[in-house]
Design a protein around this motif. Structure first.
Motif, PDB file in Angstrom:
ATOM      1  N   GLN A  91      12.637 -10.516  -2.815  1.00 52.29           N
ATOM      2  CA  GLN A  91      13.406 -11.410  -3.673  1.00 52.29           C
ATOM      3  C   GLN A  91      14.071 -12.536  -2.889  1.00 52.29           C
ATOM      4  O   GLN A  91      14.116 -13.680  -3.351  1.00 52.29           O
ATOM      5  CB  GLN A  91      14.480 -10.632  -4.427  1.00 52.29           C
ATOM      6  CG  GLN A  91      15.268 -11.482  -5.431  1.00 52.29           C
ATOM      7  CD  GLN A  91      16.221 -10.648  -6.257  1.00 52.29           C
ATOM      8  OE1 GLN A  91      16.282  -9.420  -6.115  1.00 52.29           O
ATOM      9  NE2 GLN A  91      16.990 -11.290  -7.119  1.00 52.29           N
ATOM     10  N   PHE A  92      14.602 -12.227  -1.712  1.00 51.31           N
ATOM     11  CA  PHE A  92      15.387 -13.210  -0.972  1.00 51.31           C
ATOM     12  C   PHE A  92      14.731 -13.690   0.312  1.00 51.31           C
ATOM     13  O   PHE A  92      15.193 -14.654   0.913  1.00 51.31           O
ATOM     14  CB  PHE A  92      16.767 -12.621  -0.626  1.00 51.31           C
ATOM     15  CG  PHE A  92      17.511 -12.092  -1.813  1.00 51.31           C
ATOM     16  CD1 PHE A  92      17.879 -12.929  -2.848  1.00 51.31           C
ATOM     17  CD2 PHE A  92      17.825 -10.745  -1.913  1.00 51.31           C
ATOM     18  CE1 PHE A  92      18.558 -12.450  -3.943  1.00 51.31           C
ATOM     19  CE2 PHE A  92      18.508 -10.254  -3.001  1.00 51.31           C
ATOM     20  CZ  PHE A  92      18.871 -11.101  -4.026  1.00 51.31           C
ATOM     21  N   GLY A  93      13.686 -13.010   0.763  1.00 53.48           N
ATOM     22  CA  GLY A  93      13.020 -13.426   1.984  1.00 53.48           C
ATOM     23  C   GLY A  93      13.176 -12.404   3.097  1.00 53.48           C
ATOM     24  O   GLY A  93      14.219 -11.748   3.203  1.00 53.48           O
ATOM     25  N   PRO A  94      12.162 -12.258   3.935  1.00 56.51           N
ATOM     26  CA  PRO A  94      12.197 -11.240   4.985  1.00 56.51           C
ATOM     27  C   PRO A  94      13.268 -11.475   6.036  1.00 56.51           C
ATOM     28  O   PRO A  94      13.720 -10.540   6.692  1.00 56.51           O
ATOM     29  CB  PRO A  94      10.794 -11.323   5.606  1.00 56.51           C
ATOM     30  CG  PRO A  94      10.305 -12.688   5.261  1.00 56.51           C
ATOM     31  CD  PRO A  94      10.898 -13.015   3.939  1.00 56.51           C
ATOM     32  N   ARG A  95      13.690 -12.728   6.228  1.00 53.82           N
ATOM     33  CA  ARG A  95      14.696 -13.004   7.247  1.00 53.82           C
ATOM     34  C   ARG A  95      16.073 -12.507   6.856  1.00 53.82           C
ATOM     35  O   ARG A  95      16.975 -12.441   7.699  1.00 53.82           O
ATOM     36  CB  ARG A  95      14.743 -14.509   7.551  1.00 53.82           C
ATOM     37  CG  ARG A  95      13.693 -14.959   8.538  1.00 53.82           C
ATOM     38  CD  ARG A  95      13.417 -16.433   8.428  1.00 53.82           C
ATOM     39  NE  ARG A  95      12.767 -16.762   7.161  1.00 53.82           N
ATOM     40  CZ  ARG A  95      11.462 -16.622   6.947  1.00 53.82           C
ATOM     41  NH1 ARG A  95      10.688 -16.166   7.893  1.00 53.82           N
ATOM     42  NH2 ARG A  95      10.927 -16.921   5.780  1.00 53.82           N
ATOM     43  N   LEU A  96      16.259 -12.139   5.588  1.00 57.84           N
ATOM     44  CA  LEU A  96      17.556 -11.619   5.150  1.00 57.84           C
ATOM     45  C   LEU A  96      17.654 -10.105   5.293  1.00 57.84           C
ATOM     46  O   LEU A  96      18.686  -9.521   4.986  1.00 57.84           O
ATOM     47  CB  LEU A  96      17.815 -12.003   3.689  1.00 57.84           C
ATOM     48  CG  LEU A  96      18.159 -13.477   3.449  1.00 57.84           C
ATOM     49  CD1 LEU A  96      18.250 -13.753   1.961  1.00 57.84           C
ATOM     50  CD2 LEU A  96      19.453 -13.836   4.132  1.00 57.84           C
ATOM     51  N   ILE A  97      16.564  -9.450   5.747  1.00 56.44           N
ATOM     52  CA  ILE A  97      16.599  -7.999   5.927  1.00 56.44           C
ATOM     53  C   ILE A  97      17.686  -7.612   6.929  1.00 56.44           C
ATOM     54  O   ILE A  97      18.348  -6.583   6.785  1.00 56.44           O
ATOM     55  CB  ILE A  97      15.218  -7.485   6.389  1.00 56.44           C
ATOM     56  CG1 ILE A  97      14.224  -7.592   5.220  1.00 56.44           C
ATOM     57  CG2 ILE A  97      15.296  -6.049   6.870  1.00 56.44           C
ATOM     58  CD1 ILE A  97      12.836  -7.088   5.554  1.00 56.44           C
ATOM     59  N   LYS A  98      17.874  -8.449   7.945  1.00 59.89           N
ATOM     60  CA  LYS A  98      18.900  -8.152   8.945  1.00 59.89           C
ATOM     61  C   LYS A  98      20.271  -7.978   8.303  1.00 59.89           C
ATOM     62  O   LYS A  98      21.056  -7.123   8.711  1.00 59.89           O
ATOM     63  CB  LYS A  98      18.966  -9.282   9.978  1.00 59.89           C
ATOM     64  CG  LYS A  98      17.852  -9.261  11.008  1.00 59.89           C
ATOM     65  CD  LYS A  98      18.111 -10.334  12.049  1.00 59.89           C
ATOM     66  CE  LYS A  98      17.060 -10.296  13.129  1.00 59.89           C
ATOM     67  NZ  LYS A  98      17.306 -11.321  14.171  1.00 59.89           N
TER      68      LYS A  98
END
Length: 440
Positions: A91-98
């Protein structure tokens, strides 16, 4: 010291650090509680008979049940966390997993359940019931009961927390809060003293005054994460030289590219070159500690994904624009540091790759404008954001940057809006920036 502090921040932001601390602390508590059980005699009379276990079989049964339940729930918690990460990534992008991995509550919950499991195993191993020695750690067992009760409450809190953290408004709010808290690192850290805005040294003449020029090459490819500014300034000042930084934190550097140039009157030794190279930390990913635009890019990524045809969520994009507006309005009130830095005697020692307000404005709104084509509500809110920023700023060159963005928004609306009245609406709002239109 700042370099050590950077590595400490990197360590504490890992997913495993807090759970490991909890586990180690729990092992210490287990050892202490068992020791206390060995020196304190527990009375099983009165209220004590309701609190303390007096049977080895009952103690084993309780500890086995608690340990089995805790490790089972720990697996559930881990699964829920993975589901949340999957949803966040899509939903928000893989870079926000952190952002979700570094969430303290998630780490505490996982650490607490694993730690309780280990605690029960340690206490269970100490129960002895034979003719030679009988040992029943009543206090330790009571602590395990309290821990299991606390973990049940913690599970309820965790489920509520996960349900709220994956909401778009909450994610955007958290990023905005993190951005506002780190405004002091939105700019290159202070390197020595800086002169006024009107003081522009004759850069080329100063460089030519040194007889030796040494290139500092990047030791590997990756994102520049950190520059040890204090050490660089102190070292180059001791050498009576000048260092020019060609990149700033957040930039991608290719292996062996010229990351910096040092101007001195003596040739540098290999040891000195290695010193300067070690002050530049490069990693595979970006972080927020010295990267001025990292959190802004995270917000922009959410907005751009929301504007994609597959998602088509203008409300999320508008929420991102609102939060970015708050940040950019604040930045109009601060002084961006000059790229020229001096020592206490007024000698130029560092030429940094400094940030500008224009660059920050581009990072915040360029991609959103480009992807907002055909979404009048987002375009109108974007123009309203620029109007608000224009009212906040009093520096002429800041106002020029805002007008350039407003002009690009107006041009994009003219080319992409199907409804003429929508464009008329945008045109009327733009007059709050351009006035009678003479500046357009």
């Amino acid at each position: 010291m700042k370099k050590l502090n950077f590595f400490w921040n990197q360590l504490t932001s890992t997913f495993w650090f807090v759970p490991s601390l909890i586990i180690v602390g729990t092992i210490a508590i287990a050892i202490i509680s068992i020791y206390i059980d060995g020196i304190v005699e527990i009375s099983h009379r009165g209220i004590g008979r309701y609190l303390f276990i007096d049977s080895a079989d009952s103690a084993r049964s309780i500890l086995t049940t608690i340990s089995g339940a805790m490790i089972g729930v720990a697996g559930t918690v881990f699964s829920i966390t993975l589901v949340a990460l999957t949803l966040a990534s899509s939903q928000f992008g893989p870079r926000l997993i952190k952002n979700f991995m570094y969430d303290r509550l998630n780490q505490v919950v996982l650490g607490s359940y694993v730690a309780t499991y280990i605690y029960c195993l340690i206490v269970l191993n100490t129960i002895k019931e034979n003719g030679d020695m009988d040992f029943l750690p009543s206090i330790s067992i009571l602590l395990s009961l309290f821990a299991s009760l606390s973990n049940i409450i913690l599970l309820i809190v965790f489920i509520h927390h996960i349900a709220t953290t994956i909401q778009a408004d909450k994610v955007i709010s958290d990023i905005s809060e993190s951005l506002n808290k780190n405004l002091n690192v939105l700019f290159p850290e202070k390197i020595g003293e800086e002169h006024g805005e009107d003081h522009e040294p004759k850069e080329q003449e100063i460089k030519e005054s040194y007889s030796n020029k040494t290139k500092i090459k990047a030791p590997k490819s990756g994102y520049l994460q950190y520059i040890n500014n204090d050490s660089l300034l102190q070292k180059v000042n001791d050498m009576s030289g000048l260092i020019e930084l060609h990149y700033r934190p957040g930039d991608y550097i290719v292996f062996s590219v010229e990351a910096a140039t040092i101007f001195t009157n003596k040739e540098l030794s290999d040891e000195q070159i290695n010193f300067f190279t070690n002050q530049i930390i490069i990693s595979e990913t970006r972080n927020k500690y010295q990267d001025a635009e990292h959190s802004i890019h995270q917000m922009v990524e959410i907005a751009v994904r929301a504007l994609s045809p597959g998602v088509n969520d203008p409300y999320t994009a508008i929420s991102c624009i609102d939060n970015l507006t708050s940040t950019m309005c604040y930045l109009t009130t601060v002084k961006f540091p000059s790229k020229y830095r001096y020592n206490e005697d007024g000698d130029l020692r560092v030429i940094a790759d400094a940030l500008t307000y224009e660059g920050m404005l581009d990072a915040a709104f360029n991609q959103i404008r480009q992807f907002a084509s055909g979404s009048p509500s987002v375009v109108i809110r974007l123009l309203e954001a620029l109007i608000t920023i224009h009212e906040f700023t009093h520096r002429p060159y800041y106002k020029r940057a805002v007008k350039i963005h407003a002009k690009m928004v107006l041009n994009m609306a003219s080319d992409s809006f199907d409804e003429h009245n929508d464009f008329i609406d945008v045109k009327k709002r733009s007059q709050l920036i351009f006035g009678d239109g003479s500046d357009q």
